[in-house]
Write a protein that holds these residues in place. Structure first.
Motif, PDB file in Angstrom:
ATOM      1  N   GLY A  92       0.788  -1.284   0.070  1.00  0.00           N
ATOM      2  CA  GLY A  92       0.166   0.005   0.046  1.00  0.00           C
ATOM      3  C   GLY A  92       0.753   1.378  -0.084  1.00  0.00           C
ATOM      4  N   VAL A  93       2.256   1.045  -0.091  1.00  0.00           N
ATOM      5  CA  VAL A  93       2.946   2.172  -0.015  1.00  0.00           C
ATOM      6  C   VAL A  93       3.625   2.461  -1.394  1.00  0.00           C
ATOM      7  N   PRO A  94       3.333   3.628  -2.319  1.00  0.00           N
ATOM      8  CA  PRO A  94       3.887   4.036  -3.409  1.00  0.00           C
ATOM      9  C   PRO A  94       5.403   4.406  -3.231  1.00  0.00           C
ATOM     10  N   VAL A  95       6.114   3.441  -3.945  1.00  0.00           N
ATOM     11  CA  VAL A  95       7.730   3.569  -3.973  1.00  0.00           C
ATOM     12  C   VAL A  95       8.110   3.666  -5.140  1.00  0.00           C
ATOM     13  N   ALA A  96       9.049   4.639  -5.335  1.00  0.00           N
ATOM     14  CA  ALA A  96      10.006   4.983  -6.665  1.00  0.00           C
ATOM     15  C   ALA A  96      11.092   4.183  -6.561  1.00  0.00           C
ATOM     16  N   VAL A  97      11.200   3.389  -7.678  1.00  0.00           N
ATOM     17  CA  VAL A  97      12.519   2.365  -7.904  1.00  0.00           C
ATOM     18  C   VAL A  97      13.377   2.955  -9.029  1.00  0.00           C
ATOM     19  N   VAL A  98      14.722   3.219  -8.648  1.00  0.00           N
ATOM     20  CA  VAL A  98      15.382   3.840  -9.533  1.00  0.00           C
ATOM     21  C   VAL A  98      16.702   2.976  -9.839  1.00  0.00           C
ATOM     22  N   ARG A  99      17.016   2.749 -11.130  1.00  0.00           N
ATOM     23  CA  ARG A  99      18.212   2.086 -11.615  1.00  0.00           C
ATOM     24  C   ARG A  99      19.186   2.888 -11.969  1.00  0.00           C
ATOM     25  N   VAL A 100      20.644   3.033 -11.379  1.00  0.00           N
ATOM     26  CA  VAL A 100      21.473   3.689 -11.762  1.00  0.00           C
ATOM     27  C   VAL A 100      22.659   2.718 -11.952  1.00  0.00           C
ATOM     28  N   GLY A 101      22.902   2.346 -13.473  1.00  0.00           N
ATOM     29  CA  GLY A 101      24.141   1.535 -13.768  1.00  0.00           C
ATOM     30  C   GLY A 101      23.375   0.153 -12.967  1.00  0.00           C
ATOM     31  N   ASP A 102      24.364  -0.264 -12.281  1.00  0.00           N
ATOM     32  CA  ASP A 102      23.968  -1.751 -11.656  1.00  0.00           C
ATOM     33  C   ASP A 102      23.408  -1.620 -10.284  1.00  0.00           C
ATOM     34  N   ASP A 103      23.359  -0.419  -9.920  1.00  0.00           N
ATOM     35  CA  ASP A 103      22.463  -0.177  -8.372  1.00  0.00           C
ATOM     36  C   ASP A 103      21.229   0.051  -8.725  1.00  0.00           C
TER      37      ASP A 103
ATOM     38  N   VAL B 133      15.906  11.671 -13.219  1.00  0.00           N
ATOM     39  CA  VAL B 133      16.586  11.133 -12.411  1.00  0.00           C
ATOM     40  C   VAL B 133      17.987  11.742 -12.606  1.00  0.00           C
ATOM     41  N   TRP B 134      18.672  12.208 -11.622  1.00  0.00           N
ATOM     42  CA  TRP B 134      19.974  12.805 -11.773  1.00  0.00           C
ATOM     43  C   TRP B 134      21.092  11.747 -11.314  1.00  0.00           C
ATOM     44  N   CYS B 135      21.601  11.003 -12.463  1.00  0.00           N
ATOM     45  CA  CYS B 135      22.360   9.824 -11.877  1.00  0.00           C
ATOM     46  C   CYS B 135      23.503  10.058 -11.308  1.00  0.00           C
ATOM     47  N   ASP B 136      24.379  11.332 -11.706  1.00  0.00           N
ATOM     48  CA  ASP B 136      25.655  11.773 -11.256  1.00  0.00           C
ATOM     49  C   ASP B 136      25.434  12.136  -9.684  1.00  0.00           C
ATOM     50  N   GLU B 137      24.349  12.696  -9.472  1.00  0.00           N
ATOM     51  CA  GLU B 137      23.955  13.047  -8.098  1.00  0.00           C
ATOM     52  C   GLU B 137      23.314  12.100  -7.151  1.00  0.00           C
ATOM     53  N   LEU B 138      22.648  11.139  -7.876  1.00  0.00           N
ATOM     54  CA  LEU B 138      22.009  10.152  -7.182  1.00  0.00           C
ATOM     55  C   LEU B 138      20.822  10.724  -6.562  1.00  0.00           C
ATOM     56  N   GLU B 139      19.994  11.528  -7.268  1.00  0.00           N
ATOM     57  CA  GLU B 139      18.911  12.235  -6.963  1.00  0.00           C
ATOM     58  C   GLU B 139      17.836  12.141  -7.718  1.00  0.00           C
ATOM     59  N   LEU B 140      16.414  12.396  -7.434  1.00  0.00           N
ATOM     60  CA  LEU B 140      15.172  12.281  -8.185  1.00  0.00           C
ATOM     61  C   LEU B 140      14.662  13.382  -7.837  1.00  0.00           C
ATOM     62  N   GLU B 141      14.485  14.132  -9.196  1.00  0.00           N
ATOM     63  CA  GLU B 141      13.840  15.568  -9.009  1.00  0.00           C
ATOM     64  C   GLU B 141      12.127  15.364  -9.316  1.00  0.00           C
ATOM     65  N   CYS B 142      11.466  16.105  -8.374  1.00  0.00           N
ATOM     66  CA  CYS B 142      10.213  16.330  -8.321  1.00  0.00           C
ATOM     67  C   CYS B 142       9.616  16.976  -9.764  1.00  0.00           C
ATOM     68  N   PRO B 143       8.652  16.545 -10.327  1.00  0.00           N
ATOM     69  CA  PRO B 143       8.513  17.274 -11.768  1.00  0.00           C
ATOM     70  C   PRO B 143       7.542  18.370 -11.528  1.00  0.00           C
ATOM     71  N   LYS B 144       6.919  18.687 -10.301  1.00  0.00           N
ATOM     72  CA  LYS B 144       6.153  19.810 -10.156  1.00  0.00           C
ATOM     73  C   LYS B 144       7.034  20.981  -9.764  1.00  0.00           C
ATOM     74  N   HIS B 145       7.706  20.795  -8.566  1.00  0.00           N
ATOM     75  CA  HIS B 145       8.339  22.375  -8.362  1.00  0.00           C
ATOM     76  C   HIS B 145      10.032  22.059  -8.226  1.00  0.00           C
ATOM     77  N   SER B 146      10.314  21.058  -8.769  1.00  0.00           N
ATOM     78  CA  SER B 146      12.180  20.686  -9.150  1.00  0.00           C
ATOM     79  C   SER B 146      12.671  20.532  -7.781  1.00  0.00           C
ATOM     80  N   SER B 147      12.070  20.160  -6.671  1.00  0.00           N
ATOM     81  CA  SER B 147      12.907  19.782  -5.266  1.00  0.00           C
ATOM     82  C   SER B 147      13.448  18.399  -5.839  1.00  0.00           C
ATOM     83  N   ALA B 148      14.752  18.316  -5.564  1.00  0.00           N
ATOM     84  CA  ALA B 148      15.683  16.776  -5.717  1.00  0.00           C
ATOM     85  C   ALA B 148      15.796  16.181  -4.474  1.00  0.00           C
ATOM     86  N   PHE B 149      15.617  14.860  -4.289  1.00  0.00           N
ATOM     87  CA  PHE B 149      15.621  14.120  -3.179  1.00  0.00           C
ATOM     88  C   PHE B 149      16.561  13.217  -3.601  1.00  0.00           C
TER      89      PHE B 149
END
Length: 135
Positions: free
Chosen positions: A24-35, A55-71
């Motif tokens: 029941g929890v929404p989860v974003a799963v991200v692949r960066v290379g082999d990780d 996805v910002w691979c070099d920074e290992l961050e995911l940017e929100c599409p609405k206001h551009s906060s990066a997590f």
């Protein structure tokens, strides 16, 4: 959240996020290379799906599409405003070629680069009944 197999590792596109629902929890799963990384899919600033962001691979961050906060994919902490609160990070590992998502151990998310579990929370017989891929 119980450790749950969500997909085959090869089904994930390198440099992209994909949304799954685990117990029941929404989860974003991200692949960066082999990780592989897993964070809560809902932005802490706005009720928006992070998996629709860039996805910002070099920074290992995911940017929100609405206001551009990066997590951070490692800590869940935002590096840019307007978000100021982190999102949850979950354990992500690859077991026998399958991506397993489980509860965070309270530290940064573990990643796996081989076909064996490295975090100790996942096994190859992980249940798959509570998983839904969502778009």
């Amino acid at each position: 959240m119980n450790p749950t197999t969500v997909c085959d590792f090869d089904d994930l596109v390198d440099g992209n996020a994909q949304r799954f629902e685990v117990d029941g929890v929404p989860v974003a799963v991200v692949r960066v290379g082999d990780d592989v990384y897993a964070i809560n899919d809902i932005c802490s600033h706005a009720n928006v799906s992070l998996s629709e962001g860039e996805v910002w691979c070099d920074e290992l961050e995911l940017e929100c599409p609405k206001h551009s906060s990066a997590f951070s994919l490692v800590t869940g902490v935002p590096s840019t405003l307007p978000a100021t609160q982190p999102v949850d990070v979950y354990d992500a590992s690859v077991v026998d070629g399958r991506v397993v998502i489980g509860p965070s151990d309270g530290a940064a998310s573990d990643t796996a680069t081989s076909d064996t579990a490295t975090s100790g929370t996942a096994t190859s017989d992980t249940a798959t009944s509570d998983i839904r891929e969502t778009s």
